[in-house]
Scaffold this motif. Structure first.
Motif, PDB file in Angstrom:
ATOM      1  N   GLY A   7       0.819  -1.205   0.000  1.00 41.96           N
ATOM      2  CA  GLY A   7       0.000   0.000   0.000  1.00 41.96           C
ATOM      3  C   GLY A   7       0.849   1.249   0.000  1.00 41.96           C
ATOM      4  N   GLU A   8       0.422   2.260   0.761  1.00 38.65           N
ATOM      5  CA  GLU A   8       1.101   3.554   0.805  1.00 38.65           C
ATOM      6  C   GLU A   8       1.347   3.957   2.256  1.00 38.65           C
ATOM      7  OE1 GLU A   8       2.066   5.339  -1.804  1.00 38.65           O
ATOM      8  OE2 GLU A   8       1.050   4.242  -3.422  1.00 38.65           O
ATOM      9  N   TYR A   9       2.440   4.691   2.465  1.00 34.64           N
ATOM     10  CA  TYR A   9       2.792   5.140   3.814  1.00 34.64           C
ATOM     11  C   TYR A   9       3.221   6.592   3.781  1.00 34.64           C
ATOM     12  CZ  TYR A   9       7.572   6.293   5.339  1.00 34.64           C
ATOM     13  OH  TYR A   9       8.732   6.948   5.641  1.00 34.64           O
ATOM     14  N   MET A  10       3.033   7.288   4.911  1.00 29.86           N
ATOM     15  CA  MET A  10       3.601   8.614   5.119  1.00 29.86           C
ATOM     16  C   MET A  10       4.020   8.728   6.573  1.00 29.86           C
ATOM     17  SD  MET A  10       1.476  10.689   7.179  1.00 29.86           S
ATOM     18  CE  MET A  10       1.671  12.369   6.628  1.00 29.86           C
ATOM     19  N   GLU A  11       4.947   9.637   6.849  1.00 31.23           N
ATOM     20  CA  GLU A  11       5.355   9.853   8.239  1.00 31.23           C
ATOM     21  C   GLU A  11       5.808  11.287   8.443  1.00 31.23           C
ATOM     22  OE1 GLU A  11       9.317   8.725   9.882  1.00 31.23           O
ATOM     23  OE2 GLU A  11       9.498   7.514   8.046  1.00 31.23           O
ATOM     24  N   THR A  12       5.732  11.715   9.691  1.00 34.03           N
ATOM     25  CA  THR A  12       6.396  12.931  10.135  1.00 34.03           C
ATOM     26  C   THR A  12       7.176  12.578  11.397  1.00 34.03           C
ATOM     27  OG1 THR A  12       4.617  13.733  11.593  1.00 34.03           O
ATOM     28  CG2 THR A  12       4.525  14.399   9.268  1.00 34.03           C
ATOM     29  N   CYS A  13       8.191  13.391  11.691  1.00 31.32           N
ATOM     30  CA  CYS A  13       8.945  13.189  12.930  1.00 31.32           C
ATOM     31  C   CYS A  13       9.318  14.551  13.501  1.00 31.32           C
ATOM     32  CB  CYS A  13      10.168  12.308  12.711  1.00 31.32           C
ATOM     33  SG  CYS A  13      11.535  13.082  11.836  1.00 31.32           S
ATOM     34  N   ASN A  14       9.923  14.541  14.675  1.00 33.14           N
ATOM     35  CA  ASN A  14      10.226  15.799  15.354  1.00 33.14           C
ATOM     36  C   ASN A  14      11.591  16.365  14.972  1.00 33.14           C
ATOM     37  OD1 ASN A  14      11.626  13.766  16.780  1.00 33.14           O
ATOM     38  ND2 ASN A  14      11.614  14.959  18.673  1.00 33.14           N
ATOM     39  N   CYS A  15      12.336  15.669  14.110  1.00 35.26           N
ATOM     40  CA  CYS A  15      13.631  16.200  13.672  1.00 35.26           C
ATOM     41  C   CYS A  15      13.439  17.329  12.661  1.00 35.26           C
ATOM     42  CB  CYS A  15      14.475  15.111  13.023  1.00 35.26           C
ATOM     43  SG  CYS A  15      15.284  14.000  14.195  1.00 35.26           S
ATOM     44  N   ALA A  16      14.364  18.287  12.691  1.00 36.22           N
ATOM     45  CA  ALA A  16      14.395  19.310  11.654  1.00 36.22           C
ATOM     46  C   ALA A  16      14.730  18.642  10.317  1.00 36.22           C
ATOM     47  CB  ALA A  16      15.421  20.384  11.996  1.00 36.22           C
ATOM     48  N   PHE A  17      14.184  19.198   9.253  1.00 37.35           N
ATOM     49  CA  PHE A  17      14.468  18.691   7.907  1.00 37.35           C
ATOM     50  C   PHE A  17      15.933  19.017   7.547  1.00 37.35           C
ATOM     51  CE2 PHE A  17      14.664  19.236   3.312  1.00 37.35           C
ATOM     52  CZ  PHE A  17      14.001  18.120   2.862  1.00 37.35           C
ATOM     53  N   LEU A  18      16.712  18.103   7.073  1.00 37.15           N
ATOM     54  CA  LEU A  18      16.485  16.693   6.783  1.00 37.15           C
ATOM     55  C   LEU A  18      16.922  15.868   7.980  1.00 37.15           C
ATOM     56  CD1 LEU A  18      15.851  14.371   4.701  1.00 37.15           C
ATOM     57  CD2 LEU A  18      18.199  14.626   3.938  1.00 37.15           C
ATOM     58  N   CYS A  19      16.100  14.925   8.389  1.00 38.83           N
ATOM     59  CA  CYS A  19      16.327  14.106   9.571  1.00 38.83           C
ATOM     60  C   CYS A  19      17.709  13.447   9.555  1.00 38.83           C
ATOM     61  CB  CYS A  19      15.242  13.037   9.621  1.00 38.83           C
ATOM     62  SG  CYS A  19      15.437  11.841  10.939  1.00 38.83           S
ATOM     63  N   PRO A  20      18.520  13.667  10.603  1.00 37.39           N
ATOM     64  CA  PRO A  20      19.846  13.039  10.632  1.00 37.39           C
ATOM     65  C   PRO A  20      19.794  11.530  10.806  1.00 37.39           C
ATOM     66  CG  PRO A  20      19.412  14.159  12.700  1.00 37.39           C
ATOM     67  CD  PRO A  20      18.293  14.533  11.776  1.00 37.39           C
ATOM     68  N   CYS A  21      18.693  10.993  11.346  1.00 34.19           N
ATOM     69  CA  CYS A  21      18.599   9.550  11.561  1.00 34.19           C
ATOM     70  C   CYS A  21      18.730   8.798  10.233  1.00 34.19           C
ATOM     71  CB  CYS A  21      17.268   9.195  12.220  1.00 34.19           C
ATOM     72  SG  CYS A  21      16.926  10.105  13.744  1.00 34.19           S
ATOM     73  N   ILE A  22      18.035   9.271   9.211  1.00 35.30           N
ATOM     74  CA  ILE A  22      17.972   8.539   7.954  1.00 35.30           C
ATOM     75  C   ILE A  22      19.277   8.628   7.177  1.00 35.30           C
ATOM     76  CG2 ILE A  22      17.011  10.434   6.557  1.00 35.30           C
ATOM     77  CD1 ILE A  22      15.809   6.806   6.396  1.00 35.30           C
ATOM     78  N   ASP A 185       3.882  20.418  16.472  1.00 31.17           N
ATOM     79  CA  ASP A 185       4.651  21.365  15.677  1.00 31.17           C
ATOM     80  C   ASP A 185       3.896  21.689  14.392  1.00 31.17           C
ATOM     81  OD1 ASP A 185       7.515  22.628  15.161  1.00 31.17           O
ATOM     82  OD2 ASP A 185       6.856  21.707  13.288  1.00 31.17           O
ATOM     83  N   ASP A 186       3.887  22.960  14.032  1.00 36.56           N
ATOM     84  CA  ASP A 186       3.308  23.357  12.750  1.00 36.56           C
ATOM     85  C   ASP A 186       4.171  24.416  12.067  1.00 36.56           C
ATOM     86  OD1 ASP A 186       2.790  25.530  14.354  1.00 36.56           O
ATOM     87  OD2 ASP A 186       0.596  25.449  14.147  1.00 36.56           O
ATOM     88  N   THR A 187       5.488  24.359  12.323  1.00 32.31           N
ATOM     89  CA  THR A 187       6.400  25.353  11.746  1.00 32.31           C
ATOM     90  C   THR A 187       6.660  25.110  10.266  1.00 32.31           C
ATOM     91  OG1 THR A 187       8.383  24.056  12.269  1.00 32.31           O
ATOM     92  CG2 THR A 187       7.581  25.582  13.966  1.00 32.31           C
ATOM     93  N   GLY A 188       6.454  23.877   9.798  1.00 32.17           N
ATOM     94  CA  GLY A 188       6.778  23.547   8.410  1.00 32.17           C
ATOM     95  C   GLY A 188       8.241  23.226   8.197  1.00 32.17           C
ATOM     96  N   ASN A 189       9.013  23.151   9.268  1.00 32.06           N
ATOM     97  CA  ASN A 189      10.454  22.922   9.156  1.00 32.06           C
ATOM     98  C   ASN A 189      10.889  21.530   9.606  1.00 32.06           C
ATOM     99  OD1 ASN A 189      10.991  25.601   8.263  1.00 32.06           O
ATOM    100  ND2 ASN A 189      10.788  26.314  10.385  1.00 32.06           N
ATOM    101  N   ARG A 190       9.924  20.671   9.936  1.00 29.08           N
ATOM    102  CA  ARG A 190      10.258  19.339  10.418  1.00 29.08           C
ATOM    103  C   ARG A 190      10.225  18.318   9.271  1.00 29.08           C
ATOM    104  NH1 ARG A 190      12.595  20.167  15.423  1.00 29.08           N
ATOM    105  NH2 ARG A 190      11.646  22.107  16.180  1.00 29.08           N
ATOM    106  N   ASN A 191      10.707  17.128   9.570  1.00 26.46           N
ATOM    107  CA  ASN A 191      10.934  16.126   8.535  1.00 26.46           C
ATOM    108  C   ASN A 191       9.694  15.275   8.248  1.00 26.46           C
ATOM    109  OD1 ASN A 191      13.287  14.847   6.976  1.00 26.46           O
ATOM    110  ND2 ASN A 191      12.298  13.063   7.879  1.00 26.46           N
ATOM    111  N   GLY A 192       9.619  14.793   7.035  1.00 30.71           N
ATOM    112  CA  GLY A 192       8.584  13.855   6.638  1.00 30.71           C
ATOM    113  C   GLY A 192       9.058  12.991   5.483  1.00 30.71           C
ATOM    114  N   HIS A 193       8.357  11.901   5.236  1.00 28.69           N
ATOM    115  CA  HIS A 193       8.627  11.020   4.092  1.00 28.69           C
ATOM    116  C   HIS A 193       7.321  10.388   3.664  1.00 28.69           C
ATOM    117  CE1 HIS A 193      12.969  11.196   4.529  1.00 28.69           C
ATOM    118  NE2 HIS A 193      12.886  10.805   5.792  1.00 28.69           N
ATOM    119  N   TYR A 194       7.286   9.889   2.424  1.00 27.46           N
ATOM    120  CA  TYR A 194       6.191   9.028   1.989  1.00 27.46           C
ATOM    121  C   TYR A 194       6.697   8.120   0.876  1.00 27.46           C
ATOM    122  CZ  TYR A 194       5.540  12.750  -1.543  1.00 27.46           C
ATOM    123  OH  TYR A 194       5.722  13.702  -2.532  1.00 27.46           O
TER     124      TYR A 194
END
Length: 201
Positions: A7-22, A185-194
């Motif tokens: 199927g399809e997935y999306m995510e957000t996290c609390n890291c600033a874009f671009l997430c250092p974890c990935i 958070d709604d700053t628009g500066n956090r990380n996401g993927h899909y």
């Protein structure tokens, strides 16, 4: 027995874009010190032990106290309230890694499985904008980062359990309040993927 979901997935996290974890293979320190992420999963087609999982939506939410690769993560699931008990059991086995498959590689990093909550889960898409809602637990939206031709930028060969190819996105809105994991958070500066996903075990 063998199982499969896609199927399809999306995510957000609390890291600033671009997430250092990935980009550090889970070894980097999250930008806020800890990592909080919610992965919305829409199963288009799926089956486990004769149980159809077609159309079921769920969310995997996690928190690590430092670099994700250090382990001791807390993971919980929010599964759509319309799912049957048999579907909940199947998804729990798959998403926890107990049934093998991609999530099993994350299992050694999980210190606490927080359990399952039920809520009306919806995952929707408008163009390159994705939204996942789950009652009072999760409210997240991400929007793809596009190139000059209007196509999503992607990260390829990523060490990520959902897909090795992820669209880059920024979190428009990211609210979590479940299993003791809280973030807003709604700053628009956090990380996401899909990305699309196809798992089997």
């Amino acid at each position: 027995m063998a199982w499969q979901i896609s199927g399809e997935y999306m995510e957000t996290c609390n890291c600033a874009f671009l997430c250092p974890c990935i980009v550090t293979n889970l070894q980097g320190r999250p930008t806020e010190g800890d990592c909080k992420a919610a992965l919305g999963m829409h199963i288009e087609t799926g089956n486990k032990d004769g149980v159809s999982l077609d159309g079921v939506d769920f969310i995997a939410i996690l928190q690590s106290q430092g670099p994700m690769g250090a382990g001791n993560m807390t993971v919980g699931l929010v599964i759509d309230s319309a799912a049957s008990d048999a579907q909940v059991e199947a998804i729990t086995a798959i998403a926890s890694g107990a049934a093998g498959g991609p999530m099993a590689m994350m299992a050694p990093l999980v210190g606490r499985f927080a359990g399952v909550e039920r809520a009306k889960v919806s995952i929707s898409r408008e163009g390159e904008r994705w939204t996942t809602l789950a009652g009072a637990f999760i409210d997240e939206t991400c929007e793809g980062v596009l190139n000059m031709a209007g196509q999503p930028l992607v990260l390829d060969n990523a060490s990520h359990p959902v897909n090795s190819r992820l669209a880059l996105a920024k979190a428009v809105r990211s609210v979590f309040d479940v299993f003791g994991i809280q973030w807003k958070d709604d700053t628009g500066n956090r990380n996401g993927h899909y990305a699309p996903f196809s798992w089997s075990g």
